[in-house]
Write a protein that holds these residues in place. Structure first.
Motif, short mmCIF file in Angstrom:
data_model
loop_
_atom_site.label_atom_id
_atom_site.label_comp_id
_atom_site.label_asym_id
_atom_site.label_seq_id
_atom_site.Cartn_x
_atom_site.Cartn_y
_atom_site.Cartn_z
N VAL A 185 31.30 46.49 41.92
CA VAL A 185 31.18 45.18 41.28
C VAL A 185 31.55 44.10 42.29
CG1 VAL A 185 31.86 43.77 39.30
CG2 VAL A 185 31.97 46.27 39.14
N ASP A 186 30.62 43.17 42.50
CA ASP A 186 30.86 42.08 43.45
C ASP A 186 29.92 40.93 43.08
OD1 ASP A 186 31.10 40.42 45.81
OD2 ASP A 186 31.76 42.20 46.91
N ASP A 187 30.42 39.71 43.14
CA ASP A 187 29.57 38.56 42.80
C ASP A 187 28.68 38.13 43.96
OD1 ASP A 187 32.02 37.73 44.06
OD2 ASP A 187 31.50 35.66 43.57
N GLU A 188 28.80 38.77 45.11
CA GLU A 188 27.95 38.44 46.25
C GLU A 188 26.86 39.51 46.40
OE1 GLU A 188 30.09 37.42 49.87
OE2 GLU A 188 31.84 36.89 48.63
N ILE B 91 35.37 53.28 40.35
CA ILE B 91 34.99 51.87 40.23
C ILE B 91 35.58 51.13 41.43
CG2 ILE B 91 35.20 49.75 38.87
CD1 ILE B 91 35.68 51.64 36.41
N ILE B 92 34.73 50.41 42.13
CA ILE B 92 35.16 49.59 43.25
C ILE B 92 34.81 48.15 42.87
CG2 ILE B 92 34.89 49.06 45.70
CD1 ILE B 92 33.93 52.00 46.05
N THR B 93 35.80 47.27 42.93
CA THR B 93 35.53 45.88 42.55
C THR B 93 36.15 44.90 43.52
OG1 THR B 93 35.68 44.25 40.76
CG2 THR B 93 37.54 45.76 40.99
N ASP B 94 35.44 43.78 43.66
CA ASP B 94 35.96 42.67 44.44
C ASP B 94 37.04 41.98 43.61
OD1 ASP B 94 36.13 40.71 46.42
OD2 ASP B 94 34.52 39.50 45.56
N GLN B 95 38.03 41.39 44.26
CA GLN B 95 39.09 40.68 43.54
C GLN B 95 38.64 39.29 43.10
OE1 GLN B 95 41.80 41.32 42.06
NE2 GLN B 95 42.90 39.40 41.95
N ARG B 96 38.02 38.55 44.00
CA ARG B 96 37.67 37.16 43.71
C ARG B 96 36.25 37.06 43.19
NH1 ARG B 96 42.08 33.46 45.18
NH2 ARG B 96 43.50 34.88 46.22
N MET B 97 36.15 36.85 41.85
CA MET B 97 34.84 36.66 41.22
C MET B 97 34.94 35.48 40.27
SD MET B 97 33.54 40.58 40.61
CE MET B 97 34.99 41.17 39.76
N PRO B 98 33.81 34.85 39.95
CA PRO B 98 33.85 33.61 39.16
C PRO B 98 34.43 33.72 37.74
CG PRO B 98 31.65 33.96 40.07
CD PRO B 98 32.47 35.16 40.39
N ASN B 99 33.99 34.69 36.95
CA ASN B 99 34.41 34.70 35.54
C ASN B 99 35.76 35.38 35.29
OD1 ASN B 99 33.23 37.14 36.13
ND2 ASN B 99 32.28 37.40 34.14
N THR C 144 31.12 41.10 35.81
CA THR C 144 31.87 42.07 34.99
C THR C 144 31.15 42.41 33.68
OG1 THR C 144 33.17 40.25 34.05
CG2 THR C 144 34.08 41.38 35.97
N ILE C 145 30.35 41.51 33.18
CA ILE C 145 29.59 41.79 31.95
C ILE C 145 28.59 42.91 32.21
CG2 ILE C 145 27.95 40.81 30.29
CD1 ILE C 145 29.45 38.06 30.91
N GLU C 146 27.85 42.77 33.30
CA GLU C 146 26.89 43.80 33.70
C GLU C 146 27.62 45.13 33.98
OE1 GLU C 146 23.68 44.57 37.30
OE2 GLU C 146 24.23 42.50 36.85
N ALA C 147 28.78 45.03 34.61
CA ALA C 147 29.58 46.22 34.94
C ALA C 147 29.99 46.98 33.67
CB ALA C 147 30.81 45.82 35.74
N THR D 164 39.02 37.88 37.63
CA THR D 164 39.37 38.58 38.88
C THR D 164 39.10 40.07 38.73
OG1 THR D 164 41.65 39.05 38.22
CG2 THR D 164 41.24 36.92 39.33
N GLY D 165 39.06 40.75 39.86
CA GLY D 165 38.90 42.20 39.83
C GLY D 165 40.03 42.86 39.06
N THR D 166 41.24 42.34 39.21
CA THR D 166 42.39 42.87 38.49
C THR D 166 42.21 42.72 36.98
OG1 THR D 166 43.84 42.33 40.33
CG2 THR D 166 44.89 42.69 38.21
#
Length: 154
Positions: free
Chosen positions: A11-14, A52-60, A37-40, A62-64
């Motif tokens: 999951v990554d917004d880029e 699951i691998i996720t980026d921390q900084r996303m618009p809607n 995250t909705i798609e995820a 955080t990864g946490t």
């Protein structure tokens, strides 16, 4: 390791990061990608995912925050956090709230990430085996309790 490919959700917004990850790991692993995250969550509902691998900084969120939500419904997958920021409070929060398995910085190193995925999958399999053994033990305990009650009643 088993013959089946490990199912990974990244999951990554880029978009570029999603394309790069899939290009590098698609042959070795079954890779699912999500731009948010909705798609995820939709992918998690539809596909069995071990990692699951996720980026921390996303618009809607955080990864946490995303991993916290994931834990409520899907506690089994191993969780890895990627971030380009060396924000120790974000890492601490991810460990404590998102119960992450591992934390890596961006840009990720292919060999390091691959090794982390393999170790995470080994931990996933060990957890699944432990869960299975606990389930069998619970059944055995139930049967033993039933037999003891029958004996006491007769």
């Amino acid at each position: 390791m088993s013959e089946k490919k490990i199912n990974i959700l990244y999951v990554d917004d880029e978009e570029n990061n999603l394309v790069s990850f899939k290009a590098v790991f698609r042959i070795k692993y079954q890779v699912f990608t999500a731009i948010d995250t909705i798609e995820a969550m939709k992918i998690l509902e539809a596909e069995p995912v071990e990692i699951i691998i996720t980026d921390q900084r996303m618009p809607n969120m955080t990864g946490t925050q995303f991993l916290e939500k994931v834990l409520e419904r899907f506690p089994d997958p191993m969780r890895i956090l990627l971030t380009g920021y060396s924000d120790i409070s974000a890492v601490t929060e991810a460990v404590n709230k998102g119960k992450i398995y591992h934390y890596l910085t961006k840009p990720w190193n292919e060999e390091e990430l691959d090794a982390t995925i393999k170790r995470a999958f080994e931990a996933y399999e060990a957890n699944q085996q432990l869960k299975e053994m606990n389930d069998k033990l619970a059944v055995s305990n139930g049967q033993l309790e039933f037999l003891l009650r029958q004996r006491l009643l007769s």
